[in-house]
Scaffold this motif. Structure first.
Motif, PDB file in Angstrom:
ATOM      1  N   ALA A  34       0.817  -1.220   0.000  1.00 28.00           N
ATOM      2  CA  ALA A  34       0.000   0.000   0.000  1.00 28.00           C
ATOM      3  C   ALA A  34       0.847   1.264   0.000  1.00 28.00           C
ATOM      4  N   THR A  35       2.095   1.179   0.508  1.00 26.85           N
ATOM      5  CA  THR A  35       2.949   2.367   0.582  1.00 26.85           C
ATOM      6  C   THR A  35       3.860   2.511  -0.640  1.00 26.85           C
ATOM      7  N   ALA A  36       3.923   1.497  -1.495  1.00 28.03           N
ATOM      8  CA  ALA A  36       4.833   1.549  -2.643  1.00 28.03           C
ATOM      9  C   ALA A  36       4.537   2.712  -3.589  1.00 28.03           C
ATOM     10  N   LEU A  84       8.694  11.428   4.496  1.00 28.62           N
ATOM     11  CA  LEU A  84       9.540  10.255   4.744  1.00 28.62           C
ATOM     12  C   LEU A  84       9.240   9.631   6.098  1.00 28.62           C
ATOM     13  N   LEU A  85       9.076  10.476   7.109  1.00 22.85           N
ATOM     14  CA  LEU A  85       8.742   9.960   8.438  1.00 22.85           C
ATOM     15  C   LEU A  85       7.391   9.252   8.413  1.00 22.85           C
ATOM     16  N   GLY A  86       6.409   9.843   7.722  1.00 21.13           N
ATOM     17  CA  GLY A  86       5.097   9.225   7.618  1.00 21.13           C
ATOM     18  C   GLY A  86       5.142   7.904   6.873  1.00 21.13           C
ATOM     19  N   ALA A 109       6.024   0.484   8.696  1.00 20.94           N
ATOM     20  CA  ALA A 109       6.306  -0.329   9.880  1.00 20.94           C
ATOM     21  C   ALA A 109       5.026  -0.863  10.506  1.00 20.94           C
ATOM     22  N   LEU A 110       3.946  -0.086  10.430  1.00 17.37           N
ATOM     23  CA  LEU A 110       2.679  -0.513  11.024  1.00 17.37           C
ATOM     24  C   LEU A 110       1.955  -1.547  10.159  1.00 17.37           C
ATOM     25  N   ASN A 161       8.792  -9.105   8.027  1.00 19.99           N
ATOM     26  CA  ASN A 161       9.329  -8.107   7.084  1.00 19.99           C
ATOM     27  C   ASN A 161       9.703  -6.793   7.748  1.00 19.99           C
ATOM     28  N   LEU A 162       9.524  -6.704   9.049  1.00 15.48           N
ATOM     29  CA  LEU A 162       9.858  -5.458   9.750  1.00 15.48           C
ATOM     30  C   LEU A 162      11.343  -5.092   9.615  1.00 15.48           C
TER      31      LEU A 162
END
Length: 299
Positions: A215-217, A252-254, A260-261, A267-268
């Motif tokens: 989802a973040t890709a 980037l922080l978001g 991570a969540l 995969n962490l």
């Protein structure tokens, strides 16, 4: 770099290659032997070349980048010569190969921007190789050798590009005189741009090669050109670049937190690997943006 740095790097190169090759030389492929010899030759030449010969040091740095471009290009066309695939996506390999080749040619012309870009590529390579080497610390196969090559290649680049004579050669002219300043904002902006260049390439790698949080890709792929734009604006001494990178730092922080969540526990560590690149860029960008806004308010 200190006077001892080139000699120490040469010693590290010989020692690391000797350790990885001890008892393994007969099984090493021709590509492994050839690249090891070239790496040693470039490191040896960099250690022996007088500091005043800035163009020679630039040429040695360009040689490392052209070597990277050649192998990345081979991966892009499906002709990767090593057993372990260090570039998991052909599109990313083409991106890195093109960036390395263009930067190498620009270094030979002493282009100002090329030194910054090369430093970002070198730092990213050294950090990524170091993280992989830690994970492969008990191995002595080709995967461990490739990780070592990433570290040694990145450090060799840095040993040539961080020399004061090389910096002066690439910064000739009044247009670039600002970057010689020791002002805190100038220093932060400089390192923010370099770290963001490196983070942008790792965003592309994450999105195309290791999207452990699918989802973040797309967000990672969209953020990469934003960081590139901000870095270019900073390089061209535009204040808007600091603002763009500051916003990119927040993003980037978001992205790191969201990834991570979302990912599972297995995969962490992969998210942690990329955070080692995204975190410094975010921190430097936010610090430079905060300092710039504080000074603007004071005025």
């Amino acid at each position: 770099m200190g006077r001892l740095a080139p000699g120490l790097l040469l010693f590290a190169t010989v020692s690391w290659l000797a350790y990885l090759g001890w008892g393994q030389a007969e099984s090493a492929s021709l590509s492994v032997r050839w690249v090891s010899a070239v790496a040693f030759a470039i490191t040896f030449a960099g250690a022996l070349t007088p500091r005043r010969l800035a163009r020679v040091h630039l040429a040695l740095a360009a040689a490392v980048l052209l070597l990277l471009a050649g192998f990345a290009g081979s991966r892009a066309v499906g002709a990767w010569p090593f057993a372990w695939d260090a570039l998991p996506d052909a599109r990313y390999a083409a991106f890195i190969g093109g960036a390395a080749a263009l930067t190498a040619l620009a270094l030979l012309r002493c282009a100002f921007w090329a030194r910054w870009t090369a430093i970002a590529l070198a730092a990213g390579s050294a950090l990524g190789g170091a993280l992989n080497s830690i994970n492969l610390r008990h191995a002595r196969d080709e995967s461990a050798w490739l990780a070592a090559m990433a570290v040694l290649g990145g450090l060799t680049l840095l040993s040539q590009l961080l020399r004061p004579e090389v910096a002066a050669r690439c910064s000739r002219g009044a247009r670039h005189s600002l970057w010689a300043s020791r002002d805190r904002l100038v220093v932060l902006a400089r390192w923010s741009a370099i770290a963001s260049f490196a983070a942008a390439s790792m965003l592309v790698l994450y999105a195309l090669g290791q999207p452990v949080a699918p989802a973040t890709a797309p967000w990672a792929l969209a953020l990469a050109p934003l960081l590139g734009l901000g870095s270019v604006l900073v390089l061209r001494q535009r204040g808007a670049g600091i603002v763009v990178l500051g916003l990119g730092g927040l993003a980037l922080l978001g992205l790191t937190a969201a990834s991570a969540l979302i990912v599972d526990a297995a995969n962490l560590p992969i998210v942690g690997y990329y955070a080692c690149f995204w975190g410094p860029a975010a921190l430097a960008s936010l610090l430079s943006a905060t300092l710039a806004l504080t000074r603007a308010r004071q005025r």
